[in-house]
Enzyme design. Structure first.
Site, PDB file in Angstrom:
ATOM      1  N   ASP A 123       0.826  -1.215   0.000  1.00 17.11           N
ATOM      2  CA  ASP A 123       0.000   0.000   0.000  1.00 17.11           C
ATOM      3  C   ASP A 123       0.863   1.269   0.000  1.00 17.11           C
ATOM      4  O   ASP A 123       1.435   1.628   1.025  1.00 17.11           O
ATOM      5  CB  ASP A 123      -0.909  -0.035   1.236  1.00 17.11           C
ATOM      6  CG  ASP A 123      -1.861   1.147   1.295  1.00 17.11           C
ATOM      7  OD1 ASP A 123      -1.780   2.011   0.403  1.00 17.11           O
ATOM      8  OD2 ASP A 123      -2.666   1.200   2.232  1.00 17.11           O
ATOM      9  N   ASP A 344      -1.732   5.200  -5.851  1.00 16.31           N
ATOM     10  CA  ASP A 344      -2.242   4.592  -4.641  1.00 16.31           C
ATOM     11  C   ASP A 344      -2.498   3.106  -4.895  1.00 16.31           C
ATOM     12  O   ASP A 344      -3.492   2.741  -5.521  1.00 16.31           O
ATOM     13  CB  ASP A 344      -3.533   5.316  -4.238  1.00 16.31           C
ATOM     14  CG  ASP A 344      -4.115   4.799  -2.935  1.00 16.31           C
ATOM     15  OD1 ASP A 344      -3.654   3.743  -2.457  1.00 16.31           O
ATOM     16  OD2 ASP A 344      -5.025   5.448  -2.404  1.00 16.31           O
TER      17      ASP A 344
END
Ligand SMILES: *[C@@H]1O[C@H](CO)[C@@H](O)[C@H](O)[C@H]1NC(C)=O
Ligand SMILES: *[C@@H]1O[C@H](CO)[C@@H](O)[C@H](O)[C@H]1NC(C)=O
Ligand SMILES: *[C@@H]1O[C@H](CO)[C@@H](O)[C@H](O)[C@H]1NC(C)=O
Ligand SMILES: *[C@@H]1O[C@H](CO)[C@@H](O)[C@H](O)[C@H]1NC(C)=O
Ligand SMILES: *[C@@H]1O[C@H](CO)[C@@H](O)[C@H](O)[C@H]1NC(C)=O
Ligand SMILES: *[C@@H]1O[C@H](CO)[C@@H](O)[C@H](O)[C@H]1NC(C)=O
Ligand SMILES: *[C@@H]1O[C@H](CO)[C@@H](O)[C@H](O)[C@H]1NC(C)=O
Length: 407
Positions: A123, A344
């Site tokens: 992430d 992202d």
């Protein structure tokens, strides 16, 4: 448009696209560089010769891929002085794109003494690394947790069967690792933004994505990394991470169920820890795999001198992988549009605001796949194809099911 309401916080879409990016940082803010190679970019084509690539699965295909790996490897060696590090596990250092776990990218890593292997989501939007820890409600196997569509079972039965035979995911337990200790509240690593748990006498943390959260305390333990040569030399690095006893929302069954590996820019992120300890250069590369190929992550990869760069837009309070886009091209249709966008990896789809959104959707074809056995018909998935890819998609879709709608 979305057939599931959230991944970590957003919605899902079935677009798999592979790109290669390299985040490269200097000593100070403002000297970050960034390089993105889409698989159809000239740079990647130079290595891969995608248009003329031999048919996938043939000996010629693998020869071409190996040649490309060697090219990339040589350029990287020429560019870097310190060796790069990658994950170390019995399964290898590959990263995987897992559709059953919210279409995110995952990798195996090993932590603690004796070491346990976790399957974590990667992430770039968060800094902290955390693992499910001494928890009772957290997931141990992922395939039993998700609704598997009948069509997928029919097609990928063998794959599913071998997945089901895999051992359960481990849960981290500080008392089972001899190298684990809680992070004291007065540690500088605890920082002003974190709390203190009096119950555990340790620094506390909270990571949340809307209704999905991981909370509890921070612990110090050893992360086992390795060099990227075979056989790997093991490099044990003391790191701080979250012992996630309290997990909610998607962390229980949909996404990041065996931990999340934060790749953000803050000091607590593992890439920053490795660079601050002087183990690797302050940069990493993340090469996304697709459903049919694996990816990789390399800490300290400085890329090749030939790479083009673009700076990050850094906000001192919360630096993110935010870049400025200046042009969009869909096939030969090019338009100059300037806007900022974040990379992202915790969201499995891309989204754009107008006018970029309209430009893209007006230049691609949409294929919607509906399950018409139910009333009202339910969206199974949809794909987006560039105009010239249409024939291939069309054939694939109609072979899979006769419920596709072209828009
Ligand atoms: C910790 O070790 C004990 C004894 O080996 C085991 O029973 C227990 O399941 C372990 N805890 C976790 C969370 O793995
Ligand atoms: C933190 O507190 C402990 C005892 O409460 C003390 O021994 C230690 O020196 C302190 N550490 C720092 C960095 O202040
Ligand atoms: C790391 O992963 C890459 C990509 O799958 C593979 O080619 C390489 O051999 C792996 N390196 C090690 C040391 O396992
Ligand atoms: C777990 O987290 C949720 C959401 O942050 C919170 O409402 C709940 O009180 C927490 N439970 C415990 C036992 O800490
Ligand atoms: C991050 O770490 C570096 C090097 O240890 C230090 O100079 C800097 O002040 C730290 N930044 C923050 C925000 O803690
Ligand atoms: C990206 O950076 C730009 C320019 O600094 C800023 O206006 C924008 O809000 C940022 N976007 C995100 C999603 O952080
Ligand atoms: C390029 O995109 C624009 C905006 O969607 C569209 O109006 C135009 O027809 C496209 N041009 C070509 C050559 O496809």
């Amino acid at each position: 448009m979305c057939f599931k309401n959230s991944v970590f916080g957003g919605c899902l879409m079935l677009i798999a696209f592979a790109c290669w990016f390299n985040a490269k940082c200097g000593e100070a803010f403002g000297t970050f560089g960034f390089d993105i190679h889409h698989r159809y970019s000239d740079t990647v084509k130079e290595y891969l010769n995608l248009d003329g690539l031999p048919e996938k699965g043939t000996v010629d295909y693998y020869t071409a891929m190996a040649h490309r790996d060697q090219l990339l490897h040589d350029r990287r060696l020429a560019a870097s002085t310190k060796p790069v590090l990658t994950f170390y596990s019995s399964v290898g250092n590959e990263t995987y794109y897992i559709s059953n776990l919210a279409y995110l990218h995952y990798a195996y890593l090993s932590v603690g003494t004796p070491s346990l292997e976790f399957f974590v989501a990667l992430d770039t939007s968060k800094d902290l690394f955390w693992l499910p820890c001494d928890c009772t409600t957290c997931a141990r196997k992922f395939l039993t947790q998700v609704i598997i569509q009948r069509i997928l079972i029919d097609i990928f039965y063998d794959i599913l069967f071998s997945e089901l035979k895999k051992p359960a995911f481990p849960i981290y337990s500080p008392s089972n690792s001899t190298t684990s200790k809680p992070l004291p509240c007065n540690s500088t690593k605890c920082g002003p933004t974190r709390g203190c748990s009096t119950m555990y006498n340790a620094c506390s943390y909270e990571i949340s994505y809307g209704a999905t959260s991981s909370t509890c305390i921070l612990v110090d333990d050893v992360l086992h990394l390795g060099t990227n040569v075979t056989p790997q030399d093991v490099v044990d690095v003391p790191v701080t991470f979250g012992c996630g006893q309290n997990l909610t929302g998607n962390f229980l069954d949909v996404a990041g169920i065996n931990g999340v590996f934060g790749l953000g820019m803050d000091n607590i992120s593992i890439p920053s820890v490795l660079a601050n300890k002087g183990l690797v250069a302050n940069s990493f590369s993340l090469c996304f795999g697709s459903s049919s190929s694996v990816g990789r992550i390399e800490f300290g990869d400085k890329g090749s001198p030939l790479q083009k760069k673009t700076p990050f837009n850094l906000q001192q309070s919360k630096p993110t992988y935010n870049i400025t886009v200046t042009q969009i091209a869909v096939d030969n249709n090019v338009t100059d549009l300037v806007f900022a966008a974040n990379f992202d990896s915790s969201v499995s789809y891309s989204f754009f605001a107008d006018p970029a959104y309209s430009f893209i959707v007006n230049n691609v074809l949409w294929i919607w796949c509906l399950d018409e056995d139910v009333e009202p018909p339910r969206l199974l998935f949809f794909v987006v194809a560039r105009a010239r890819d249409l024939r291939a998609f069309e054939c694939l879709m109609y072979a899979l099911l006769d419920a596709c709608v072209l828009a």
